[in-house]
Design an enzyme around this catalytic site. Structure first.
Site, PDB file in Angstrom:
ATOM      1  N   ILE A  84      17.799   1.395   1.510  1.00  0.00           N
ATOM      2  CA  ILE A  84      16.822   1.055   2.557  1.00  0.00           C
ATOM      3  C   ILE A  84      15.438   0.828   1.951  1.00  0.00           C
ATOM      4  O   ILE A  84      14.725  -0.099   2.327  1.00  0.00           O
ATOM      5  CB  ILE A  84      16.782   2.145   3.653  1.00  0.00           C
ATOM      6  CG1 ILE A  84      18.161   2.278   4.305  1.00  0.00           C
ATOM      7  CG2 ILE A  84      15.723   1.812   4.707  1.00  0.00           C
ATOM      8  CD1 ILE A  84      18.249   3.396   5.336  1.00  0.00           C
ATOM      9  N   TYR A 100      10.758   1.014  -9.594  1.00  0.00           N
ATOM     10  CA  TYR A 100       9.953  -0.208  -9.683  1.00  0.00           C
ATOM     11  C   TYR A 100      10.377  -1.058 -10.867  1.00  0.00           C
ATOM     12  O   TYR A 100      10.507  -2.282 -10.767  1.00  0.00           O
ATOM     13  CB  TYR A 100       8.464   0.135  -9.795  1.00  0.00           C
ATOM     14  CG  TYR A 100       7.897   0.828  -8.587  1.00  0.00           C
ATOM     15  CD1 TYR A 100       6.971   1.857  -8.734  1.00  0.00           C
ATOM     16  CD2 TYR A 100       8.266   0.458  -7.293  1.00  0.00           C
ATOM     17  CE1 TYR A 100       6.429   2.499  -7.626  1.00  0.00           C
ATOM     18  CE2 TYR A 100       7.737   1.094  -6.183  1.00  0.00           C
ATOM     19  CZ  TYR A 100       6.821   2.109  -6.358  1.00  0.00           C
ATOM     20  OH  TYR A 100       6.297   2.753  -5.270  1.00  0.00           O
ATOM     21  N   GLY A 135      18.962   6.630  -0.938  1.00  0.00           N
ATOM     22  CA  GLY A 135      20.185   6.416  -1.713  1.00  0.00           C
ATOM     23  C   GLY A 135      21.076   5.329  -1.142  1.00  0.00           C
ATOM     24  O   GLY A 135      22.138   5.041  -1.685  1.00  0.00           O
ATOM     25  N   GLU A 152       0.821  -1.215   0.000  1.00  0.00           N
ATOM     26  CA  GLU A 152       0.000   0.000   0.000  1.00  0.00           C
ATOM     27  C   GLU A 152       0.855   1.265   0.000  1.00  0.00           C
ATOM     28  O   GLU A 152       0.557   2.240  -0.664  1.00  0.00           O
ATOM     29  CB  GLU A 152      -0.915  -0.019   1.231  1.00  0.00           C
ATOM     30  CG  GLU A 152      -1.705   1.249   1.491  1.00  0.00           C
ATOM     31  CD  GLU A 152      -2.633   1.634   0.352  1.00  0.00           C
ATOM     32  OE1 GLU A 152      -3.216   0.736  -0.286  1.00  0.00           O
ATOM     33  OE2 GLU A 152      -2.772   2.853   0.066  1.00  0.00           O
ATOM     34  N   ASN A 172       5.144  10.046 -11.539  1.00  0.00           N
ATOM     35  CA  ASN A 172       6.231   9.852 -10.574  1.00  0.00           C
ATOM     36  C   ASN A 172       7.369   9.046 -11.201  1.00  0.00           C
ATOM     37  O   ASN A 172       7.568   7.863 -10.909  1.00  0.00           O
ATOM     38  CB  ASN A 172       5.675   9.157  -9.324  1.00  0.00           C
ATOM     39  CG  ASN A 172       6.639   9.217  -8.157  1.00  0.00           C
ATOM     40  OD1 ASN A 172       7.833   9.443  -8.324  1.00  0.00           O
ATOM     41  ND2 ASN A 172       6.125   8.978  -6.957  1.00  0.00           N
TER      42      ASN A 172
END
Lengths: 173, 161
Positions: free
Chosen positions: B117, B152, B114, B104, B145
């Protein structure tokens, strides 16, 4: 068939065989009958547990309208689950709904969708979401007629996915 | 300034310093803070009206409506820690493939980006999906975006819209 002749109710464990059949019919209807769908036992395990992965409603009709003792059969179903948004809390998600072709145009589809929406309202869900293929004009008209909005068009949301192959590659990298 | 005086930067921190773990009820205040930070970034600040109590009830009540992971780093050089990222996820279902996992939300504070994480958090959610026999992971993204979309796609995500 009269509008009183069908019943929409919560699915029960013993319905899973019929639900599996309906899912297979839906697959065949979409030209994907060769593809594997979820088996009866998996459906039962995943829906009827403390923390279900999904819930379902079924549309039931008498086997023989003229014979009250003939029992019933399932002619449609809806699959739904609860989601979440950090902005609005609980969200209802309509994963699937289907009515056998012979039983369409009697309001069963609308009743199924309405029943899921009602559960959403009763469960304090702030919205209901679902996906639709952008070439499915019949479905799109149906959804818009009932107040659904295409938020890909209106708000620029795109759906992303990693299938099992990508998931394994990603987690093992 | 906050009570957390020491902020190890990504360069100073080894990957061992970041712990990604399941969220606990007491994390909800910090998770809410980060939800609001993410909302500002998404230009939806006015929509983030959720309360800490609601967040807690919805994850740790009788029936979890969502689950969360948090990213934790040492703070103040002592045994204290603070949260610098989170992911919110839940399970879904697909009549073809069965169980699925839905990502979500996930967020890492700007000064901690960077360093991998975000990737680690997303990977942990994916691993939970694999462990629960999920056949896919899904999430949404705004089509403008570009930073997120590249991220992704780099990791194997497909835009199915």
């Amino acid at each position: 068939m009269t509008s009183q002749a069908f019943v929409i109710r919560a699915a029960r464990p013993e319905d899973c065989g019929e639900i599996a059949r309906i899912i297979k019919e839906l697959a065949a209807h979409q030209g994907l009958g060769h593809k594997e769908t979820v088996a009866e036992e998996a459906l039962r395990e995943d829906a009827f547990r403390d923390d279900p992965y999904f819930r379902a409603l079924v549309a039931e009709v008498p086997r023989d309208v003229n014979s009250p003792d003939s029992g019933t059969r399932l002619v449609g179903y809806a699959m739904y689950y609860f989601c979440y948004s950090p902005f609005v809390r609980r969200v209802m998600y309509l994963e699937d709904f289907y009515v056998e072709p012979a039983y369409r145009a009697h309001g069963i589809g609308t009743s199924l969708m309405k029943a899921v929406a009602k559960i959403g309202v009763e469960s304090n869900c702030t919205k209901m979401q679902w996906v639709c293929l952008n070439w499915n004009d019949v479905a799109i008209s149906f959804y818009k007629k009932h107040g659904g909005k295409d938020v890909t068009v209106e708000e620029n949301w795109h759906l992303f996915r990693m299938d099992r192959e990508e998931l394994l590659a990603f987690t093992e990298a | 300034m906050s009570e957390h005086q020491y902020h190890p930067t990504v360069g100073e921190m080894s990957s061992d310093d970041v712990v990604i773990r399941a969220a606990r009820p007491e994390d909800c205040k910090e998770i809410l803070r980060m939800i609001k930070e993410l909302a500002v970034y998404e230009e939806m600040a006015e929509k983030a009206t959720l309360t800490e109590d609601a967040l807690r009830e919805d994850a740790f009540g009788d029936q979890p409506y969502y689950r969360a992971l948090v990213a934790e780093v040492p703070s103040d050089g002592r045994d204290e820690t603070r949260l610098i990222g989170y992911a919110m996820y839940y399970f879904c279902y697909c009549p073809w493939l069965g169980r699925a996992i839905y990502l979500e939300d996930f967020y890492v504070e700007p000064e901690y980006r960077g360093g991998g994480i975000g990737t680690s958090i997303m990977k942990e959610v994916a691993k939970i999906g694999v462990k629960h026999r999920c056949s896919k992971m899904q999430w949404v993204c705004l089509n403008w975006n570009d930073v997120a979309i590249s991220f992704y796609k780099k990791h194997g995500g497909k835009d199915v819209t």
